[in-house]
Design a protein around this motif. Structure first.
Motif, PDB file in Angstrom:
ATOM      1  N   ARG A  25      11.660 -10.053 -11.173  1.00 43.61           N
ATOM      2  CA  ARG A  25      10.615 -10.853 -10.556  1.00 43.61           C
ATOM      3  C   ARG A  25      10.677 -10.805  -9.016  1.00 43.61           C
ATOM      4  O   ARG A  25      10.518 -11.809  -8.336  1.00 43.61           O
ATOM      5  N   ARG A  26      10.870  -9.659  -8.497  1.00 44.62           N
ATOM      6  CA  ARG A  26      10.890  -9.488  -7.049  1.00 44.62           C
ATOM      7  C   ARG A  26       9.637  -8.705  -6.641  1.00 44.62           C
ATOM      8  O   ARG A  26       9.685  -7.586  -6.133  1.00 44.62           O
ATOM      9  N   VAL A  27       8.499  -9.325  -6.857  1.00 39.88           N
ATOM     10  CA  VAL A  27       7.215  -8.666  -6.584  1.00 39.88           C
ATOM     11  C   VAL A  27       7.026  -8.455  -5.088  1.00 39.88           C
ATOM     12  O   VAL A  27       6.472  -7.438  -4.655  1.00 39.88           O
ATOM     13  N   ARG A  28       7.519  -9.408  -4.266  1.00 39.03           N
ATOM     14  CA  ARG A  28       7.350  -9.254  -2.820  1.00 39.03           C
ATOM     15  C   ARG A  28       8.122  -8.041  -2.307  1.00 39.03           C
ATOM     16  O   ARG A  28       7.603  -7.262  -1.490  1.00 39.03           O
ATOM     17  N   ASP A  29       9.342  -7.880  -2.823  1.00 43.99           N
ATOM     18  CA  ASP A  29      10.113  -6.689  -2.410  1.00 43.99           C
ATOM     19  C   ASP A  29       9.430  -5.409  -2.874  1.00 43.99           C
ATOM     20  O   ASP A  29       9.411  -4.401  -2.159  1.00 43.99           O
ATOM     21  N   LEU A  30       8.850  -5.485  -4.067  1.00 42.27           N
ATOM     22  CA  LEU A  30       8.153  -4.309  -4.578  1.00 42.27           C
ATOM     23  C   LEU A  30       6.940  -3.977  -3.708  1.00 42.27           C
ATOM     24  O   LEU A  30       6.685  -2.797  -3.398  1.00 42.27           O
ATOM     25  N   ALA A  31       6.225  -5.003  -3.270  1.00 34.59           N
ATOM     26  CA  ALA A  31       5.066  -4.765  -2.408  1.00 34.59           C
ATOM     27  C   ALA A  31       5.502  -4.156  -1.080  1.00 34.59           C
ATOM     28  O   ALA A  31       4.810  -3.280  -0.515  1.00 34.59           O
ATOM     29  N   ARG A  32       6.655  -4.613  -0.555  1.00 29.17           N
ATOM     30  CA  ARG A  32       7.139  -4.048   0.702  1.00 29.17           C
ATOM     31  C   ARG A  32       7.497  -2.574   0.535  1.00 29.17           C
ATOM     32  O   ARG A  32       7.193  -1.738   1.409  1.00 29.17           O
ATOM     33  N   VAL A  33       8.117  -2.234  -0.598  1.00 29.41           N
ATOM     34  CA  VAL A  33       8.476  -0.824  -0.848  1.00 29.41           C
ATOM     35  C   VAL A  33       7.228   0.037  -0.924  1.00 29.41           C
ATOM     36  O   VAL A  33       7.140   1.107  -0.301  1.00 29.41           O
ATOM     37  N   PHE A  34       6.234  -0.436  -1.655  1.00 30.80           N
ATOM     38  CA  PHE A  34       5.002   0.351  -1.779  1.00 30.80           C
ATOM     39  C   PHE A  34       4.254   0.422  -0.450  1.00 30.80           C
ATOM     40  O   PHE A  34       3.601   1.431  -0.148  1.00 30.80           O
ATOM     41  N   GLY A  35       4.364  -0.651   0.368  1.00 30.76           N
ATOM     42  CA  GLY A  35       3.741  -0.601   1.693  1.00 30.76           C
ATOM     43  C   GLY A  35       4.393   0.459   2.576  1.00 30.76           C
ATOM     44  O   GLY A  35       3.716   1.175   3.326  1.00 30.76           O
ATOM     45  N   GLU A  36       5.726   0.566   2.494  1.00 32.10           N
ATOM     46  CA  GLU A  36       6.426   1.583   3.281  1.00 32.10           C
ATOM     47  C   GLU A  36       6.060   2.988   2.809  1.00 32.10           C
ATOM     48  O   GLU A  36       5.903   3.907   3.612  1.00 32.10           O
ATOM     49  N   VAL A  37       5.905   3.148   1.494  1.00 35.06           N
ATOM     50  CA  VAL A  37       5.527   4.471   0.967  1.00 35.06           C
ATOM     51  C   VAL A  37       4.117   4.824   1.425  1.00 35.06           C
ATOM     52  O   VAL A  37       3.832   5.952   1.837  1.00 35.06           O
ATOM     53  N   THR A  38       3.213   3.853   1.368  1.00 33.89           N
ATOM     54  CA  THR A  38       1.828   4.111   1.766  1.00 33.89           C
ATOM     55  C   THR A  38       1.724   4.371   3.262  1.00 33.89           C
ATOM     56  O   THR A  38       0.789   5.052   3.722  1.00 33.89           O
ATOM     57  N   ALA A  39       2.663   3.835   4.048  1.00 36.30           N
ATOM     58  CA  ALA A  39       2.637   4.068   5.501  1.00 36.30           C
ATOM     59  C   ALA A  39       2.865   5.528   5.851  1.00 36.30           C
ATOM     60  O   ALA A  39       2.539   5.956   6.968  1.00 36.30           O
ATOM     61  N   ASP A  40       3.423   6.306   4.919  1.00 28.40           N
ATOM     62  CA  ASP A  40       3.596   7.747   5.157  1.00 28.40           C
ATOM     63  C   ASP A  40       2.216   8.398   5.255  1.00 28.40           C
ATOM     64  O   ASP A  40       1.380   8.221   4.367  1.00 28.40           O
ATOM     65  N   PRO A  41       1.921   9.131   6.347  1.00 27.41           N
ATOM     66  CA  PRO A  41       0.587   9.727   6.498  1.00 27.41           C
ATOM     67  C   PRO A  41       0.207  10.657   5.357  1.00 27.41           C
ATOM     68  O   PRO A  41      -0.987  10.869   5.111  1.00 27.41           O
ATOM     69  N   GLU A  42       1.189  11.220   4.682  1.00 29.67           N
ATOM     70  CA  GLU A  42       0.889  12.153   3.603  1.00 29.67           C
ATOM     71  C   GLU A  42       0.573  11.446   2.286  1.00 29.67           C
ATOM     72  O   GLU A  42       0.116  12.081   1.335  1.00 29.67           O
ATOM     73  N   THR A  43       0.830  10.128   2.228  1.00 27.26           N
ATOM     74  CA  THR A  43       0.580   9.379   1.004  1.00 27.26           C
ATOM     75  C   THR A  43      -0.809   8.765   1.064  1.00 27.26           C
ATOM     76  O   THR A  43      -1.140   8.018   1.996  1.00 27.26           O
TER      77      THR A  43
END
Length: 309
Positions: A60-78
């Protein structure tokens, strides 16, 4: 256009075609390799995100999961990195990605145990992967741009074209220099010898290096032919001079023959009267009743006739 230039252009064009074919094959192999690397990288990242998603939702760590996906999406290639449920609703990460591209990929949810993957056009070509995730999530969606492939292929194409141009120019220059040294210059020397053949002066021998192979043999054969022609010309000149000398001797002989005939005829025409005169002078000198003066005159006439004879 000289033969060396024509051959250099022909060989340069052939070399260019070969290099272009090689460049095309190299580009295709390079693109396949980059595509395979992008697919493997996207697959690995998607598998990693699925593991992270399963662990985060379980704890139940949805906030941490959102942060991880935000960092992945920050990659210009993603382009897209999101978690969707089995109805296709985005749970995490959808707002940070390309919504239009996400709508193209989300219909792949739900997916089978092995997931789904493929290529899509999201303004640019992208590689997408949808992997199943544990409840309450339905799938992990990841889409990455293939711009790195396009940039690398374009850069490789430019390098290969420049390399082809440089190698073609260098090859054409080397071929032209080699052909000029081994073909054009020996042919020019042979042509000079051919043009000087039959001139007022004897043609100088053609000098071609033995390293020129067949051209050296051709020059040797031409020199032998020129020497033989010169010898024949000298022989014809000698024969002409001998013929002229013979004709001169014949004319002299004919002249003496004419003189002989004239002198013979003259001697015959004068001999008969002189013989008669000599006989009459002798008869006068021998006559018994001749006076001494008559005998003296007769003897003088006989003497002069003898001298004339």
């Amino acid at each position: 256009m000289r033969i060396s230039t024509r051959l250099a252009l022909l060989l340069g064009a052939t070399f260019s075609v070969i290099m272009l074919v090689y460049a095309g094959i190299t580009l295709d192999q390079r693109e396949r390799l980059l595509r395979s690397a992008l697919c493997g990288e996207t697959e690995t990242l998607a598998a990693t995100l699925r593991i992270v998603t399963d662990n985060a939702l379980r704890d139940r760590r949805v906030r941490d999961l959102a942060r991880v996906f935000g960092e992945v999406t920050a990659d210009p290639e993603t382009v897209v990195a999101a978690v969707a449920d089995r109805r296709g609703r985005v749970l995490v990460g959808g707002d940070a990605g390309d919504a239009a591209c996400l709508r193209r990929v989300l219909p792949r949810v739900p997916v089978g145990p092995g997931g789904a993957r493929g290529w899509a056009d999201c303004g640019t070509r992208v590689r997408w992967v949808v992997l199943p995730a544990a409840e309450p999530a339905g799938a992990v969606v990841l889409a990455r741009r293939a711009t790195v492939i396009e940039r690398e292929v374009a850069a490789t194409r430019s390098r290969l074209l420049l390399l082809t141009l440089a190698l073609t120019t260098a090859a054409a220059g080397i071929v032209h220099a080699v052909l000029r040294r081994n073909l054009s210059l020996p042919l020019a020397e042979i042509l000079r010898g051919i043009r000087s053949l039959g001139g007022a002066r004897p043609a100088p021998p053609i000098r071609v290096s033995p390293s020129r192979g067949e051209l050296h043999e051709l020059a040797g054969a031409f020199n032998a032919m020129a020497a033989e022609l010169e010898e024949r010309e000298r022989s014809l000149l000698r024969e002409g001079e001998e013929r002229v000398a013979l004709e001169r001797r014949l004319r002299e002989a004919e002249k003496f023959a004419v003189i002989g005939r004239v002198s013979g005829g003259l001697a015959h025409e004068l001999g008969s009267p002189l013989a008669v005169i000599a006989m009459r002078a002798d008869a006068v000198a021998a006559e018994g009743g001749a006076t001494p003066a008559a005998r003296r005159h007769a003897e003088g006439i006989a003497a002069e006739v003898e001298r004339i004879t």
